[in-house]
Enzyme design. Structure first.
Site, PDB file in Angstrom:
ATOM      1  N   ASP A 103      79.396   8.750  44.964  1.00  0.00           N
ATOM      2  CA  ASP A 103      79.917   8.042  43.785  1.00  0.00           C
ATOM      3  C   ASP A 103      79.220   8.425  42.491  1.00  0.00           C
ATOM      4  O   ASP A 103      79.188   7.646  41.554  1.00  0.00           O
ATOM      5  CB  ASP A 103      79.848   6.523  44.007  1.00  0.00           C
ATOM      6  CG  ASP A 103      78.431   6.026  44.277  1.00  0.00           C
ATOM      7  OD1 ASP A 103      77.503   6.847  44.359  1.00  0.00           O
ATOM      8  OD2 ASP A 103      78.263   4.802  44.407  1.00  0.00           O
ATOM      9  N   LYS A 154      66.297  -1.425  44.919  1.00  0.00           N
ATOM     10  CA  LYS A 154      66.673  -2.588  44.105  1.00  0.00           C
ATOM     11  C   LYS A 154      65.512  -3.580  43.948  1.00  0.00           C
ATOM     12  O   LYS A 154      65.580  -4.731  44.414  1.00  0.00           O
ATOM     13  CB  LYS A 154      67.907  -3.271  44.699  1.00  0.00           C
ATOM     14  CG  LYS A 154      68.990  -2.267  45.078  1.00  0.00           C
ATOM     15  CD  LYS A 154      70.367  -2.669  44.738  1.00  0.00           C
ATOM     16  CE  LYS A 154      71.331  -1.499  44.781  1.00  0.00           C
ATOM     17  NZ  LYS A 154      71.473  -0.759  46.041  1.00  0.00           N
ATOM     18  N   ASP A 212      76.630   6.961  37.714  1.00  0.00           N
ATOM     19  CA  ASP A 212      77.329   6.299  38.817  1.00  0.00           C
ATOM     20  C   ASP A 212      78.651   5.805  38.227  1.00  0.00           C
ATOM     21  O   ASP A 212      78.657   5.009  37.297  1.00  0.00           O
ATOM     22  CB  ASP A 212      76.421   5.151  39.292  1.00  0.00           C
ATOM     23  CG  ASP A 212      77.062   4.269  40.345  1.00  0.00           C
ATOM     24  OD1 ASP A 212      78.292   4.127  40.358  1.00  0.00           O
ATOM     25  OD2 ASP A 212      76.312   3.702  41.150  1.00  0.00           O
TER      26      ASP A 212
HETATM   27  N1  GDD Z   1      79.923   6.361  55.467  1.00  0.00           N
HETATM   28  C1  GDD Z   1      79.298   5.342  54.876  1.00  0.00           C
HETATM   29  N2  GDD Z   1      78.991   4.236  55.623  1.00  0.00           N
HETATM   30  N3  GDD Z   1      79.006   5.435  53.568  1.00  0.00           N
HETATM   31  C2  GDD Z   1      78.384   4.382  52.992  1.00  0.00           C
HETATM   32  C3  GDD Z   1      78.039   3.214  53.690  1.00  0.00           C
HETATM   33  C4  GDD Z   1      78.368   3.146  55.087  1.00  0.00           C
HETATM   34  O1  GDD Z   1      78.126   2.164  55.785  1.00  0.00           O
HETATM   35  N4  GDD Z   1      77.436   2.367  52.824  1.00  0.00           N
HETATM   36  C5  GDD Z   1      77.417   2.976  51.623  1.00  0.00           C
HETATM   37  N5  GDD Z   1      77.999   4.204  51.715  1.00  0.00           N
HETATM   38  C6  GDD Z   1      78.169   5.203  50.657  1.00  0.00           C
HETATM   39  C7  GDD Z   1      78.847   4.647  49.410  1.00  0.00           C
HETATM   40  O2  GDD Z   1      80.250   4.911  49.436  1.00  0.00           O
HETATM   41  C8  GDD Z   1      78.159   5.446  48.301  1.00  0.00           C
HETATM   42  O3  GDD Z   1      78.807   6.689  48.075  1.00  0.00           O
HETATM   43  C9  GDD Z   1      76.772   5.726  48.869  1.00  0.00           C
HETATM   44  O4  GDD Z   1      76.864   5.573  50.274  1.00  0.00           O
HETATM   45  C10 GDD Z   1      75.703   4.786  48.307  1.00  0.00           C
HETATM   46  O5  GDD Z   1      76.099   3.447  48.544  1.00  0.00           O
HETATM   47  P1  GDD Z   1      76.264   2.403  47.347  1.00  0.00           P
HETATM   48  O6  GDD Z   1      76.778   1.147  47.939  1.00  0.00           O
HETATM   49  O7  GDD Z   1      76.996   3.002  46.208  1.00  0.00           O
HETATM   50  O8  GDD Z   1      74.730   2.168  46.977  1.00  0.00           O
HETATM   51  P2  GDD Z   1      74.092   1.863  45.573  1.00  0.00           P
HETATM   52  O9  GDD Z   1      74.795   2.559  44.472  1.00  0.00           O
HETATM   53  O10 GDD Z   1      73.941   0.399  45.446  1.00  0.00           O
HETATM   54  O11 GDD Z   1      72.605   2.506  45.754  1.00  0.00           O
HETATM   55  C11 GDD Z   1      72.455   3.838  46.217  1.00  0.00           C
HETATM   56  O12 GDD Z   1      72.713   4.760  45.180  1.00  0.00           O
HETATM   57  C12 GDD Z   1      71.776   4.695  44.075  1.00  0.00           C
HETATM   58  C13 GDD Z   1      72.206   5.759  43.064  1.00  0.00           C
HETATM   59  O13 GDD Z   1      73.499   5.493  42.630  1.00  0.00           O
HETATM   60  C14 GDD Z   1      71.033   4.011  46.771  1.00  0.00           C
HETATM   61  O14 GDD Z   1      70.994   5.255  47.427  1.00  0.00           O
HETATM   62  C15 GDD Z   1      69.996   3.942  45.658  1.00  0.00           C
HETATM   63  O15 GDD Z   1      68.707   4.262  46.198  1.00  0.00           O
HETATM   64  C16 GDD Z   1      70.344   4.933  44.557  1.00  0.00           C
HETATM   65  O16 GDD Z   1      69.412   4.783  43.462  1.00  0.00           O
HETATM   66 MG    MG Z   2      76.608   3.487  44.161  1.00  0.00          MG
END
Ligand code: GDD
Ligand code: MG
Length: 363
Positions: A103, A154, A212
């Protein structure tokens, strides 16, 4: 390996009908930006880990051959978390590979990140970028040698004094999957990175473009950054030196102010003003004297005469009647019909297919 298991709820109504990875951004599905970025760093083999609406992701992206990539899909029976999804794909992974959150719009120099990973002998190297408000991310403190001293996902306010966050782009050694139990929901951020601190976890800090795209405001920001060239992408070539792309077969009778991208089949009537910072998708029509500024209008949508569209997103196949104003971060989902003389503003989100009669909404 790209993770695209999330539902993209914060980007509704754009993601009500289309999964986030393939939502149109400027002139191509969002995921195409990521795949082109990877291809530019020599990556030719990509696995997408999908959950929600996996089939439509596959329908749009196909087998990747159009981009010079071998694209394969892994579908989770249920969400397994970021590490669980990786574990599921373990048999398909090589000794060393990249993992990407699906994303983010970025042009991080993966080639340098991989080189640093090899130089330090890391087990995992996280790309890091500075942000103003790190609270919604994984926050990192580095040692002078580039190893990670502290990683907190977080963090609570005041928990960690750093603006450096994990950008969601990792170089990994497959052996770290020994730390992950199979067939369980496991978060790589909460359960794997902390265990690798002091034991092979490194950061690759850089100042590259990074965003993002998960909310309407960020989707618009990403659009503007692409058409202004703030992020390296394949769109840059289309815009040329005047930052204006008007496809063959588009008919602009009004005025277009760059940066703007106007796709084929678009018709802009007399006296209309398009730009700056506008994307008009294929076959969009704009009525006489309408103003469109800092906005995205996706394919097939029809805007009547004397309308004002500013700071908004209008999905495909919508209709906006004469004299209506769509402003203030409003988002219209696919197939929405807004009658004449309405005002839609203040971040309103109109869900797909909704019909609003003439003069029904004012502020
Ligand atoms: N296949 C799969 N299965 N993908 C997943 C799952 C799952 O269960 N959970 C989340 N994802 C994918 C989401 O679609 C996204 O592309 C990515 O993994 C990260 O998940 P998010 O839900 O977007 O997490 P975030 O944005 O709160 O936090 C993550 O991204 C940040 C940067 O944008 C973490 O990796 C943070 O450490 C990071 O700073
Ligand atoms: Mg994200």
């Amino acid at each position: 390996m790209i993770l695209v298991g999330g539902q993209g709820t914060r980007l509704r109504p754009l993601t009500s009908t289309i999964p986030k990875p393939v939502v149109q951004l400027v002139d191509r599905p969002f995921m195409t930006f990521m795949l082109e970025w990877l291809r530019g760093h020599g990556i030719e083999d990509v696995i997408m880990s999908c959950g929600f609406l996996a089939d439509s992701v596959r329908d749009v992206l196909g087998d990747g051959s159009a981009l010079g990539i071998r694209l394969r899909f892994v579908e989770e029976p249920e969400p397994l978390g970021t590490a669980g999804a990786l574990k599921l794909a373990e048999p398909m992974l090589e000794e060393r590979f990249l993992m990407l959150n699906g994303d983010v719009l970025t042009d991080i120099d993966l080639t340098s990140q991989i080189a640093q990973h090899e130089r330090t002998g890391a087990r995992a190297t996280l790309a890091l970028v500075p942000v103003e408000d790190p609270s919604a991310y994984g926050v990192v403190i580095l040692e002078p040698d580039g190893s990670v001293r502290d990683f907190v996902e977080k963090p609570a306010p005041g928990e960690l004094d750093s603006k450096l966050i994990s950008a969601g782009a990792y170089v990994l050694e497959r052996e770290i999957l020994d730390l992950v139990a199979p067939e369980r929901n496991v978060s790589i951020e909460r359960e794997v990175w902390p265990r690798l601190v002091g034991d092979g976890l490194y950061g690759f800090a850089c100042e590259s473009y990074w965003l993002d795209i998960g909310t309407p405001a960020r989707y618009l920001q990403g659009t503007f950054d692409i058409i202004q060239g703030n992020v390296q992408s394949g769109v840059r070539d289309r815009l040329g030196s005047d930052w204006l792309a008007i496809d063959e077969g588009a008919e602009v009778r009004g005025r277009a102010i760059p940066p703007a991208l106007i796709e084929r089949g678009v018709r802009v009537a007399e006296g209309a003003l398009i730009g700056s910072l506008v994307v008009l998708g294929e076959d969009v029509t704009i009525g006489v004297g309408s103003v469109v500024e800092r906005a995205v209008i996706l394919k097939g949508t029809e805007i009547g005469a004397g309308c004002e569209l500013r700071d908004c997103i209008v999905a495909a196949d919508c209709f906006v009647g004469a004299g209506s104003k769509i402003t203030g971060g409003a988002v219209l989902g696919e197939g929405v019909s807004i009658g004449a003389d309405n005002v839609i503003t203040r971040g309103a989100r109109i869900f797909p297919g909704v019909q609003v009669p003439d003069g029904a909404i004012a502020f």
